[in-house]
Every structure is written in C-alpha cells, then in structure tokens.
Design an enzyme around this catalytic site. Structure first.
Site, PDB file in Angstrom:
ATOM      1  N   HIS A   1       0.901  -1.248   0.032  1.00 10.28           N
ATOM      2  CA  HIS A   1      -0.008   0.040  -0.121  1.00 10.28           C
ATOM      3  C   HIS A   1       0.777   1.264  -0.181  1.00 10.28           C
ATOM      4  CE1 HIS A   1       0.957  -0.193   4.300  1.00 10.28           C
ATOM      5  NE2 HIS A   1       0.769   1.037   4.487  1.00 10.28           N
TER       6      HIS A   1
HETATM    7  C1  UD1 Z   1      -1.770   5.288   6.519  1.00  9.91           C
HETATM    8  C2  UD1 Z   1      -0.484   5.690   7.104  1.00  9.91           C
HETATM    9  C3  UD1 Z   1       0.532   4.532   6.801  1.00  9.91           C
HETATM   10  C4  UD1 Z   1       0.148   3.192   7.333  1.00  9.91           C
HETATM   11  C5  UD1 Z   1      -1.151   2.974   6.829  1.00  9.91           C
HETATM   12  C6  UD1 Z   1      -1.892   1.813   7.256  1.00  9.91           C
HETATM   13  C7  UD1 Z   1       0.179   8.039   7.193  1.00  9.91           C
HETATM   14  C8  UD1 Z   1       0.968   9.101   6.362  1.00  9.91           C
HETATM   15  N1  UD1 Z   1       0.075   6.991   6.658  1.00  9.91           N
HETATM   16  O1  UD1 Z   1      -1.485   4.963   5.282  1.00  9.91           O
HETATM   17  O2  UD1 Z   1       1.925   5.101   7.462  1.00  9.91           O
HETATM   18  O3  UD1 Z   1       0.894   2.243   6.998  1.00  9.91           O
HETATM   19  O4  UD1 Z   1      -2.230   4.059   6.960  1.00  9.91           O
HETATM   20  O5  UD1 Z   1      -2.928   1.351   6.663  1.00  9.91           O
HETATM   21  O6  UD1 Z   1      -0.359   8.322   8.088  1.00  9.91           O
HETATM   22  N2  UD1 Z   1      -9.011   4.910   2.417  1.00  9.91           N
HETATM   23  C9  UD1 Z   1     -10.204   4.227   2.567  1.00  9.91           C
HETATM   24  N3  UD1 Z   1     -10.689   3.876   3.826  1.00  9.91           N
HETATM   25  C10 UD1 Z   1     -10.051   4.142   5.084  1.00  9.91           C
HETATM   26  C11 UD1 Z   1      -8.683   4.737   4.830  1.00  9.91           C
HETATM   27  C12 UD1 Z   1      -8.179   5.301   3.808  1.00  9.91           C
HETATM   28  O7  UD1 Z   1     -10.653   4.106   1.670  1.00  9.91           O
HETATM   29  O8  UD1 Z   1     -10.500   3.774   6.242  1.00  9.91           O
HETATM   30  C13 UD1 Z   1      -8.515   5.201   1.199  1.00  9.91           C
HETATM   31  C14 UD1 Z   1      -8.634   6.764   0.742  1.00  9.91           C
HETATM   32  O9  UD1 Z   1      -8.742   6.691  -0.353  1.00  9.91           O
HETATM   33  C15 UD1 Z   1      -7.424   7.370   1.239  1.00  9.91           C
HETATM   34  C16 UD1 Z   1      -6.323   6.385   1.021  1.00  9.91           C
HETATM   35  O10 UD1 Z   1      -6.886   5.161   1.415  1.00  9.91           O
HETATM   36  O11 UD1 Z   1      -7.212   8.510   0.504  1.00  9.91           O
HETATM   37  C17 UD1 Z   1      -5.076   6.672   2.128  1.00  9.91           C
HETATM   38  O12 UD1 Z   1      -5.392   6.858   3.269  1.00  9.91           O
HETATM   39  P1  UD1 Z   1      -4.372   7.558   4.322  1.00  9.91           P
HETATM   40  O13 UD1 Z   1      -4.755   7.467   5.711  1.00  9.91           O
HETATM   41  O14 UD1 Z   1      -4.173   8.925   3.808  1.00  9.91           O
HETATM   42  O15 UD1 Z   1      -3.312   6.999   4.181  1.00  9.91           O
HETATM   43  P2  UD1 Z   1      -2.806   5.229   4.046  1.00  9.91           P
HETATM   44  O16 UD1 Z   1      -2.305   4.793   3.004  1.00  9.91           O
HETATM   45  O17 UD1 Z   1      -3.735   4.410   4.831  1.00  9.91           O
END
Ligand code: UD1
Length: 367
Positions: A208
């Site tokens: 991811h």
């Molecule tokens: C975040 C953490 C990362 C961790 C990961 C575990 C930061 C910078 N990154 O990354 O260190 O390894 O979590 O999962 O804090 N989304 C959903 N549903 C959710 C959450 C996210 O659909 O419940 C999607 C959204 O499109 C979002 C994307 O995932 O834009 C990224 O989510 P985000 O929380 O920004 O970062 P992660 O990639 O999950």
C-alpha cells in the site's frame, strides 16, 4: 493521573491496546480519542473490536485528505479536546499523520507527550512516516523504544537519555495475546487454502506504500510477478483501499492472484502464521513475521525496523520483482531465511510502559 491516547489509523490500534490494558489494570483514568484517519468498517471498527480496545470516547471524523489537510484537521480537533480534557499525559503511537498532528497540538498546550514506538528511522525522508517520526520524537517528553537501534538513533539526534525507555515491542504484546485464538482456519477455508492435511503452501501479500502503488508501471510489475508466483502456489493479496483504487484506475490485469478485501486483525494473523512466505511493504508485518519465524520479503529499499533484517526473517528487495520471484521459489524449496526473536519482544512491553508512567513520570522533567 489521566492519560489520553490518540489513535487514528489501522497500525495504531494494535499498539495502543496493550498499553490501555496495562494502565486499566492499574486503575488509571484514560480517554481514547480516534481521529478518524481510517474510517472503513474493516480498517477501523472491526479491528478495534477484536483487540478489545474500548469504544473510543470521541471520534473526530477527520477522514482522508492531503497530508496538510489531514494533519491540520487533526491538530485543530485535538487542540479543542486537550483544552477541554486537560490530561496529564498524551500517548501517541507509531508514525501516522494523526501521531504527529496530536503531538504538535499537545506540546503547544504544555501537555506532556509519550511516544510509543520511538526512535525508528529509515533515513528516507521521501516517506511521510519518516517526517512524522522525526517531528514526534523531537517533541515528545517520553520516548518508548521497541528495539535498541531506536535508542541509538535518538541519542545520535541529541535526545535526552533520561527521556528514553527501551520497553520492547507493543505490537508483539497484542500478537502473543491473540495468537492462541488466531488459528486462521476460517480464512484458510474461505480462500481455498486448506487441503485434507492442513494449510496448503501459499504466499500472503500486502502492498500500500505510495512508492509501490502510485506509479502504474511499478504496480503492474508487482502484480505481474505475483501472477507468475500464482502459477506455482496460491497467492492471497488482501488489498488496502488505496491500492484497490489504483489497480482499478490503472486497469492492471490479474487473473490467478486472489485479491480480497482488507482483513481484520485475527484472520490476518491466522493467515500470516501459516503462510510459506509474506511479501509486503508494511512496517508492522515485517515485525510480526519476524516474531512468527515466517520469511518476509519487503518491497522497499529501506526499513525503519532494521532489527527484522539483522535478527529476524526479513529481507529488503527494493523494487526487484525478479528477485522477489526467485526468493519465493527458494523459500518454497525450503531455503527461507531463519531468524530469532529480538530482545524484549516478549509480550510485556505495555506493562513496562505502564510501570514507567506510574513510577518514573515524577523523575522526568516534563516541563
Ligand atoms: C496510513 C499511514 C501509513 C500506514 C497505513 C496503514 C500516514 C501518512 N500513512 O496510510 O503509515 O502504513 O495508514 O493502513 O499516516 N482509505 C479508505 N478507507 C479508510 C482509510 C483510507 O478508503 O478507512 C483510502 C482513501 O482513499 C485514502 C487512502 O486510502 O485517501 C489513503 O489513506 P490515508 O489514511 O491517507 O493513508 P494510508 O495509505 O492508509
């Protein structure tokens, strides 16, 4: 003493649970605030329930956004909560945006901060998590390290040795507590990974990180390598929402690889323990496979968890998908990397943190 925990994203939850449990056993008043950085049922609620963390007192509902948006929104909302609740200590976990944002808000209000999983460094400032680690550690009053490289990094950066506590790895507290109930059987059956004699050899995958999933060519090469491996053994890939969106948008083909929704903690742990090999870019999974003795191939050029390579079963492969395929074949032929369990990864890290908070807080200059 009133301790306020801030959690926000999936990897925070398994780190906060043992600390909360150990403080509860000592009768300490606690508040849990969920920033809402992760909000999907599986990414958040499902995991929280399995870990036995209480329902958060508040969910700030911050959700997704750019780094600055997410950080700023968490800061504003946490500032309000801290002002109203006035805890004696804020505990933050790991390296996600919520961790750094809560720390920044707290220090400006004069609330002491304890950082659980302090001192880890990849040296790679292109990763948002590395920035979050640097800022959080620089500002925290108590630095709870999971491995001694964490102490070394903090000392090299000029941290006060009195503020550092080598307590071990809280993720492993959760793992050791829940391993007896994580047999993985339901998940193995669900994905066709059982035969009469038990689990079939299979490869478990999670990817991811932006460096692996944001570039169409990079993600396509990874998927293509997994397709090749799938010709020999089943490959199960529970897909993070961010990765799922990219696979669909870039229209990347996959036929044999089993893509599933993200899994909650217990089925995923059950699958990890039975996997022949794990391919990942997650930090926590590098640690869990080391504890379980399962060979781990990390598709990153660096790791903030070097002990998983020097002591454990982890290997860093960068973006070398050919090598990934060769290593998986070697593992299937019985030549997987062997490792040991690092020091103080013993299931008692949460207890040590609680002890430190109860006994030592007065001895540390928290002003
Ligand atoms: C975040 C953490 C990362 C961790 C990961 C575990 C930061 C910078 N990154 O990354 O260190 O390894 O979590 O999962 O804090 N989304 C959903 N549903 C959710 C959450 C996210 O659909 O419940 C999607 C959204 O499109 C979002 C994307 O995932 O834009 C990224 O989510 P985000 O929380 O920004 O970062 P992660 O990639 O999950």
């Amino acid at each position: 003493m009133h301790v306020l925990h801030v959690i926000g994203a999936r990897p925070n939850f398994m780190k906060a649970a043992p600390v909360h449990r150990a403080l509860a056993a000592r009768g300490i008043t606690q508040t849990v605030i969920h920033t809402g950085q992760h909000y999907d049922a599986v990414m958040s609620d499902g995991i929280l329930k399995e870990l036995g963390l209480p329902e958060p007192d508040v969910n700030l509902g911050v959700g997704s956004g750019s780094h600055a948006q997410q950080t700023g929104q968490v800061m504003m909302a946490i500032e309000e909560q801290l002002g109203a609740r006035r805890p004696d200590m804020l505990l933050v976990y790991g390296d996600v945006n919520s961790t750094m944002a809560a720390t920044l808000a707290a220090v400006k209000l004069g609330v002491p901060v304890g950082h659980v999983e302090a001192g880890l460094r990849s040296g790679d400032r292109s990763m948002p998590e590395e920035i979050n680690r640097l800022v959080t550690d620089r500002l925290s009053n108590l630095l709870f390290t999971p491995s001694t490289d964490g102490n070394d990094n903090l000392i090299a950066e000029g941290a006060d040795p009195m503020s550092i506590r080598f307590v071990g790895n809280v993720m492993i507290d959760t793992l050791t507590r829940l391993l007896p109930v994580a047999d993985g059987e339901a998940a193995l059956r669900q994905f066709g990974l059982m035969n009469g004699a038990g689990p079939k050899p299979f490869v478990l995958v999670t990817l991811h990180r932006p460096s692996n999933v944001d570039e169409p060519a990079v993600l396509a090469r990874l998927l293509s390598a997994l397709e090749n491996i799938s010709a020999r053994v089943p490959v199960l890939f529970p897909v993070h929402p961010r990765t799922r969106e990219r696979i669909a948008r870039f229209n990347i083909p996959h036929q044999r690889t089993i893509l599933s929704e993200p899994l909650t903690y217990l089925p995923f742990l059950g699958l990890q323990r039975h996997a022949a090999a794990v391919v990942t870019d997650s930090g926590g999974i590098q640690e869990e496979t080391t504890y379980l003795g399962v060979p781990c191939l990390t598709m990153r050029a660096n790791t903030e968890r070097p002990v998983t390579v020097t002591v454990g079963t982890n290997q860093l492969l960068g973006n070398d998908t050919n090598r990934m395929q060769r290593e998986v074949l070697a593992i299937l032929d019985g030549h997987g990397k062997k490792g040991r369990i690092p020091e103080l990864w013993d299931g008692c890290a949460g207890e040590r943190i609680a002890e430190a908070l109860v006994l030592d807080v007065a001895a540390v200059d928290l002003a």
